[in-house]
Design an enzyme around this catalytic site. Structure first.
Site, PDB file in Angstrom:
ATOM      1  N   ASN A 155       0.863  -1.175   0.000  1.00 25.15           N
ATOM      2  CA  ASN A 155       0.000   0.000   0.000  1.00 25.15           C
ATOM      3  C   ASN A 155       0.900   1.225   0.000  1.00 25.15           C
ATOM      4  OD1 ASN A 155      -2.826  -0.978   0.183  1.00 25.15           O
ATOM      5  ND2 ASN A 155      -2.041  -1.982   2.003  1.00 25.15           N
ATOM      6  N   ARG A 174     -12.291   0.145  14.439  1.00 23.43           N
ATOM      7  CA  ARG A 174     -12.925   1.070  13.499  1.00 23.43           C
ATOM      8  C   ARG A 174     -14.413   1.180  13.832  1.00 23.43           C
ATOM      9  NH1 ARG A 174     -10.257  -0.082   7.541  1.00 23.43           N
ATOM     10  NH2 ARG A 174      -8.159  -0.669   8.252  1.00 23.43           N
ATOM     11  N   ARG A 189       0.740   4.402   0.574  1.00 25.05           N
ATOM     12  CA  ARG A 189       0.051   5.537   1.203  1.00 25.05           C
ATOM     13  C   ARG A 189       0.043   5.317   2.708  1.00 25.05           C
ATOM     14  NH1 ARG A 189      -4.318   2.667   2.711  1.00 25.05           N
ATOM     15  NH2 ARG A 189      -5.142   1.101   1.282  1.00 25.05           N
TER      16      ARG A 189
END
Length: 455
Positions: A291, A339, A293
């Site tokens: 990933n 989350r 980012r």
């Protein structure tokens, strides 16, 4: 240092970046859609500019409007956060052409590592272990059947240009392959405009382990340890922790060294994550993807390493060296992130947008952080991701972190919309999770069937 950066995102990650920039003395520009006019990131930034209507394609994915906003406000750099344009190499190139710094890796590296097939080839060159699979793109069911026979079932079908759990299917036998391939390919084409697939042998049961890396333009690459992201639903992470209870000292050294080797091989700059699948029975691990980012779960790594990843991103993009060297990085305690989404777990996790009539976020004590863009009276728009907050805790050990998370979730109170807070509380209290006895199949195959029986 930059005088001003534009944040090409929304929600809690936009708020997170604004706060980091402000602590560095850097001015910020928020962008927003018409649906986000009253969003928290708009209020917190030094400047804010509307870039289009509610639909993402017309606002947060509208490259021309975002770049025009950067020019109009005099922003020297753009931080893309995660999602939206964060892994779009075309956008990174456009920034470069306009002499605006993209706070992330180069477009070249993004192309190399963002495409799963290219990434596999580069990792093989780097000497990083990869799972047996197809050597290139797979476009037809005939090709898929042949390759699957060669590597053996079960297999995973994956979109070459994929991410976010899109275009992925598990296939147990040849009878399942053709319909699964056609469905995954259609989903990939719709989501990414690219129906190219590739095939890997499925490592099962497995742990999903990822290693946070940071690199700068001077060639320095370090790791900030690993995160265990095995608690997933439909290939989407639900809860993350660091360090992983499945990894001992020797294996930790091996997997983090492999991640650094991978990043060095592609001359990686800025923050990134190397993701692995770990076969606990054999102790072998395999590269899955990178990933390019910052990730949703970066706060757990910040807690255990003491390194502010977003500040490092901004410093590196400015041309500075990393503020820490590998020998200076130490790891302390245990961190967990849950989350929190506006969704109904009892109704197949259907999104639950609406107006928040009352909100109390947990606080108090050392080692508790809530990243959120919510406030009482805010209306959650129906157009974007359903995540409304992240609760992150840090304890001296895993037991303390688990207890602190339970305490925090019990305090979390939101009215006006349905959330997954109670679901997360049950998950973090489950005996298997408390014991660290889970893999990528646990949530879907063990926990959810029992949870959904309850009413």
């Amino acid at each position: 240092m930059f005088n001003k950066i534009l944040i090409a995102n929304r929600g809690e990650i936009a708020v997170r970046i604004i706060r980091a920039a402000r602590e560095l003395g850097v001015g910020t520009v928020a962008i927003y859609s018409t649906a986000d006019r009253d969003a928290l990131h708009v209020h917190l930034a030094d400047e804010a500019i509307c870039v289009g209507p509610a639909r993402s394609t017309e606002s947060y994915l509208n490259m021309n409007n975002i770049l025009s906003a950067a020019v109009a406000t005099g922003a020297q750099a753009i931080h893309p956060g995660f999602g939206f344009l964060s892994e779009n190499s075309k956008f990174a190139r456009l920034c470069e052409e306009m002499n605006i710094k993209f706070i992330g890796p180069s477009a070249k590296v993004m192309d190399m590592m963002g495409d799963k097939i290219n990434a596999r080839a580069e990792m093989i060159k780097a000497g990083v272990p990869v799972t047996p699979g197809s050597e290139g793109e797979v476009h037809t069911t005939d090709e898929a059947v042949k390759i699957a026979e060669e590597i053996g079932y079960p297999i995973m079908l994956k979109a070459s240009a994929g991410g976010g759990g899109k275009g992925i299917r598990k296939v147990n036998n040849v009878e399942e392959l053709v319909p699964a391939f056609e469905a995954a390919q259609a989903e990939a084409q719709a989501a990414f405009g690219n129906g190219a697939m590739f095939i890997e042998r499925m490592i099962f049961p497995a742990r999903h382990i990822e290693v946070q890396i940071l690199g700068d333009s001077q060639g320095n690459v370090i790791h900030l340890g690993e995160r265990d992201c095995s608690l997933q639903r439909n290939n989407q992470k639900v809860l993350e922790e660091s360090p992983s209870v499945a990894i001992g000292h020797t294996l930790r050294n091996e997997i983090t060294a492999a991640a650094v080797k991978a990043a060095q091989h592609v001359s990686y700059e800025n923050a990134g994550t190397i993701e692995f699948l770990l076969d606990e029975s054999s102790g072998k691990f395999y590269f899955m993807e990178m990933n390019t980012r910052v990730q949703v779960e970066h706060p757990v790594t910040e807690f255990v390493s003491g390194v502010d990843i977003v500040k490092e991103q901004i410093r590196v993009a400015n041309g500075n060296e990393l503020s820490v060297k590998q020998k200076d990085v130490t790891f302390s305690g245990h961190a967990i992130e849950c989350r929190i989404n506006a969704e109904n777990p009892k109704f197949n996790f259907a999104p639950s947008p609406g107006k928040i009539t009352n909100l109390f976020l947990p606080s108090g004590g050392v080692g508790l952080r809530v990243d959120s863009a919510m406030y009482s009276g805010y209306s959650i728009p129906p157009y974007y991701d359903s995540m409304i907050a992240k609760v992150i805790v840090h304890g001296e050990n895993r037991f303390e972190a688990l207890m602190k998370m339970q305490r925090a979730l019990l305090e979390f109170d939101v009215e006006g919309v349905i959330t997954n807070v109670d679901f997360q509380l049950e998950l973090i209290s489950d005996p298997h999770v408390v014991a660290g006895d889970y893999d990528t199949s646990f949530l879907g195959n063990v926990f959810l069937p029992e949870y959904q029986k309850e009413d």
